[in-house]
Motif scaffolding. Structure first.
Motif, short mmCIF file in Angstrom:
data_model
loop_
_atom_site.label_atom_id
_atom_site.label_comp_id
_atom_site.label_asym_id
_atom_site.label_seq_id
_atom_site.Cartn_x
_atom_site.Cartn_y
_atom_site.Cartn_z
N ASN A 235 -37.18 -58.57 19.72
CA ASN A 235 -36.01 -57.70 19.86
C ASN A 235 -36.27 -56.31 19.28
N TYR A 245 -36.95 -45.76 35.03
CA TYR A 245 -35.99 -46.29 36.00
C TYR A 245 -36.58 -47.54 36.68
N GLY A 246 -35.81 -48.60 36.76
CA GLY A 246 -36.30 -49.79 37.43
C GLY A 246 -37.02 -50.75 36.52
N GLN A 247 -37.10 -50.42 35.24
CA GLN A 247 -37.68 -51.32 34.24
C GLN A 247 -39.16 -51.61 34.47
N ILE A 263 -41.64 -53.34 29.34
CA ILE A 263 -40.40 -54.02 28.93
C ILE A 263 -40.16 -55.32 29.71
N ILE A 267 -39.16 -58.65 27.75
CA ILE A 267 -37.84 -59.29 27.84
C ILE A 267 -37.95 -60.72 28.40
N ARG A 270 -38.97 -62.68 25.29
CA ARG A 270 -37.82 -62.83 24.40
C ARG A 270 -36.81 -63.83 24.97
N THR A 274 -35.79 -67.25 23.13
CA THR A 274 -34.40 -67.38 22.71
C THR A 274 -33.78 -68.64 23.31
N LEU B 74 -26.70 -63.03 32.66
CA LEU B 74 -27.96 -62.42 32.17
C LEU B 74 -28.14 -61.02 32.73
N LEU B 77 -26.83 -57.83 31.04
CA LEU B 77 -27.47 -57.20 29.87
C LEU B 77 -28.11 -55.89 30.32
N PRO B 78 -28.01 -54.85 29.49
CA PRO B 78 -28.51 -53.53 29.93
C PRO B 78 -29.96 -53.56 30.41
N GLU B 79 -30.81 -54.31 29.71
CA GLU B 79 -32.23 -54.28 30.09
C GLU B 79 -32.52 -55.06 31.38
N TYR B 80 -31.50 -55.73 31.93
CA TYR B 80 -31.68 -56.45 33.19
C TYR B 80 -30.98 -55.75 34.37
N CYS B 82 -30.93 -52.82 35.83
CA CYS B 82 -31.64 -52.02 36.83
C CYS B 82 -33.02 -52.60 37.14
N ARG B 83 -33.21 -53.87 36.83
CA ARG B 83 -34.47 -54.51 37.20
C ARG B 83 -34.58 -54.51 38.71
N CYS B 225 -29.63 -46.04 39.70
CA CYS B 225 -29.12 -47.13 38.85
C CYS B 225 -29.19 -46.68 37.40
N SER B 227 -28.40 -48.09 33.47
CA SER B 227 -28.01 -49.22 32.63
C SER B 227 -26.91 -48.78 31.67
N GLY B 236 -29.39 -59.65 20.48
CA GLY B 236 -30.35 -60.68 20.87
C GLY B 236 -29.75 -61.82 21.68
N ILE B 238 -28.73 -64.07 24.62
CA ILE B 238 -29.21 -64.28 25.99
C ILE B 238 -28.32 -65.32 26.65
N HIS B 240 -27.32 -68.22 28.93
CA HIS B 240 -28.00 -69.30 29.67
C HIS B 240 -27.18 -70.56 29.48
#
Ligand SMILES: [Zn+2]
Ligand SMILES: [Zn+2]
Lengths: 332, 287
Positions: A235, A245-247, A263, A267, A270, A274, B74, B77-80, B82-83, B225, B227, B236, B238, B240
């Protein structure tokens, strides 16, 4: 990659995992290093990742000289040095050990000897001869493990291989080759002496063994490692990362073992850890014994990617370590 | 006109036409903007797949567990958020643009570039015979692709993919998967076949076709896009489902009168013969 090379890849991963715990010396006795090639992958600008046997090495080059993170095995030092010399003729000034394990520190002595420390001010006191070699930086707990009485039959680590500059605070900063470098302690993660190294301008993180891409992370419980700490470290790395953009891309992460990442990979790692942590924690809450937890196969969906039944660090051992961690008052 | 002069004239005409008309190659020209057509797998594409529908996917038991424990929150979550869709999935959505990169002197094809409308991702298909990078090089959502023309078929081999998805309802595709693709142009129609080989999560290769129509008037739109934090969660956290606790995965089978087992996928569910098996399985009570 075809399935054949995937299996080759997995076997190689296993072998590398095996090396994670073993001290450089004992592992070196069993292994023929003559066939190991040290390959360099340019990560970004003046940062390279060296891949051989043992932990990945990060090399930062520039007008101030050379800084390296981790040193693999002593037997590979000449090859590592030769590869570094192809990238830069400058002096090796700093070595940073992400933690004490032999697959990351075995080359400390030789690579240090090949380098130099610029002395003066408060730098002079920590080494007897300023020209003797590069400074070796590590978290204090890494030094404590390296100076602890060796296991039966194992030689002590020579003083020339020990860190020369330690820190016990949450972080240590360094300015080298035109950029700020932040060394950040990750408490009780893979061990209790883990550092990640953040190159702020290059936007690269050298993660050590708190982040690996080949197998479930090795949790060195006797040396203070814990699943909670590894998840916290993942984390922390994610917090430092700013993705494109787009990770895809952005901050790049050099793992302790495995492939260069961004990333997306971190992720997923992680997420996997988790979810497994939550499942085992739930089982412990329900009063399940370790044997019952193992029989329930809480990692079944992740095992094809991360698990193994053979070698040093098996899926079973990973589950046992997580269970043990989470069963303690601290782990909850 | 004597035969000699006639011969010279013929040669000159032939040479002239060689200069005026484009040279014919075995390889086709697939450059341009192509508009997606949606006759196939419509519910899976723009409406999106239903939770609990894994039929027709040759997933193994481990991947089924990934799917059944997946929680759609899931992707909040911000990090997902704009995947992007990985390159083996992105072709299900809207238009694409393909353009060529050629050596300015030899006119040899160096690479094909392809942009998807979906997530505005761009990928490169190297056509110059270069090797794939070593395993320790970065994996990306587009992967590393090399291609060659086999007669009139462009065949592409892709490695170095990040983990992706086979269907966007939790069925994962591993980062050890490789993908073989075929582009076949029939006049103004382009067929794009994707074969996913995943030694970790698939029992058999998974094959998917998508069709496009050559577009004279369209361009590929952009796809921004950003986030954002949509709700405050514990650090942290997640989302699920613990194994065996997600009752929502049954809704699909119960709503459509499909046996639970058939909805759970596996290689057998890809084949027409499976209809007989479906008829022999108990149908859940309607919801
Ligand atoms: Zn290691
Ligand atoms: Zn280690």
């Amino acid at each position: 990659m075809q399935s054949l090379s995937v299996s080759k890849f997995c076997k190689r991963g296993l072998l590398l995992t095996l090396t994670m715990l073993l001290a450089g010396t004992s592992y070196a006795q069993q292994r023929d290093f003559s066939k190991v090639k040290i390959e360099a992958l340019r990560v970004r600008d003046n940062i390279y990742m060296l891949v051989g046997e043992g932990g990945n090495i990060t090399v930062q080059i520039g007008s101030d000289g050379v800084l390296i993170v981790d040193t693999q095995y002593a037997e590979l030092s000449d090859k590592i040095l030769a590869r570094i010399r192809e990238l830069s003729k400058g002096p090796i000034r700093y070595i940073i050990d992400t933690h004490h394990h032999g697959d990351h520190t075995g080359g400390n002595a030789k690579l240090r000897a090949a380098g130099m420390t610029v002395s003066g001010g408060n730098v002079g006191g920590d080494i007897s001869d300023a020209g003797a070699g590069a400074q070796i930086i590590a978290h204090e707990n890494a030094l404590l493990h390296m100076t602890a009485p060796p296991a039966a039959g194992q030689p002590a680590i020579p003083s020339a291989a020990l860190p020369t500059l330690t820190y016990f605070t949450p972080k240590k900063d360094l300015w080298f080759n035109g950029e700020g470098i932040r060394i950040i302690h990750q408490p009780n993660a893979h061990t209790d002496g883990d550092s990640i190294v953040y190159f702020r301008q290059s936007d690269v993180i050298s993660a050590g063994d708190v982040y690996v891409t080949k197998t479930y992370p090795f949790i060195d419980v006797p040396n203070g490692g814990s699943i909670q700490g590894i998840i916290a470290a993942a984390n922390n790395i994610i917090d430092l990362i700013i993705p494109v953009y787009g990770q895809d891309g952005g901050t790049l992460v050099i793992p302790g073992h495995g492939r260069l990442s961004d990333i997306g990979d971190v992720i997923n790692y992680r997420e996997m850890l988790t979810i497994i942590r939550d499942r085992i924690q739930d089982m412990i809450k329900k009063g399940m014994t370790l044997e019952q937890v193992k029989a329930a196969k809480p990692t079944r969906d992740y095992d094809p990617r991360w698990g193994t039944d053979t070698g040093f660090w098996t899926t079973t051992q990973f589950i046992e370590a997580v269970y043990k961690n989470l069963s303690t008052a601290q782990g909850k | 006109m004597n035969l000699f002069i006639r011969g010279v004239l013929l040669l000159a005409t032939a040479a002239g036409s060689c200069l005026l008309t484009p040279a014919a190659f075995a390889e086709k020209n697939i450059a341009g903007v192509w508009a997606g057509t949606y006759g196939e797998d419509w519910p899976d594409r723009f409406p999106g797949p239903e939770l609990g529908d894994y039929g027709g996917l040759p997933i193994n038991d481990a991947d089924r567990m990934r799917a059944l424990t997946w929680n759609a929150s899931l992707i909040a979550l911000p990090e997902y958020q704009c995947r992007v869709h990985p390159s083996d999935y992105a072709n299900s959505f809207a238009d694409i643009r393909i353009w060529e990169e050629r050596d300015p002197i030899t006119e040899k094809l160096i690479a094909l570039h392809l942009q998807h409308f979906a997530w505005q991702t761009r990928r490169t298909i190297w056509m110059d015979g270069r090797e794939h990078p070593p395993e320790y090089a970065q994996h990306t959502s587009m992967g590393f692709s090399t291609g060659q023309w086999d007669g009139q078929v462009l065949t592409i081999h892709t490695t170095h993919l990040k983990e992706g998805w086979l269907r966007r309802n939790g069925a994962a595709r591993s980062d050890m998967a490789t993908v073989t693709e075929h582009f076949i142009r029939h006049g103004d129609v382009l067929t794009w076949t994707v074969v996913v080989n995943d030694p970790l999560y698939l029992e058999e290769p998974f094959i998917r076709n998508r069709d496009y129509r050559y577009s004279v008037d369209n361009q590929v739109a952009n796809y921004p896009c950003d986030s954002v934090v949509e709700m405050v969660r514990a650090p942290g956290y997640i989302p699920h489902h613990l194994p065996g606790t997600n009752e929502d995965v049954k809704i699909f089978a119960e709503t459509h009168g499909i046996p639970y087992k058939a909805a759970m996928g596996g290689a057998a569910t890809m084949y027409p013969e499976y209809v007989k098996v479906i008829r022999s399985l108990p149908v859940p009570a309607p919801r």
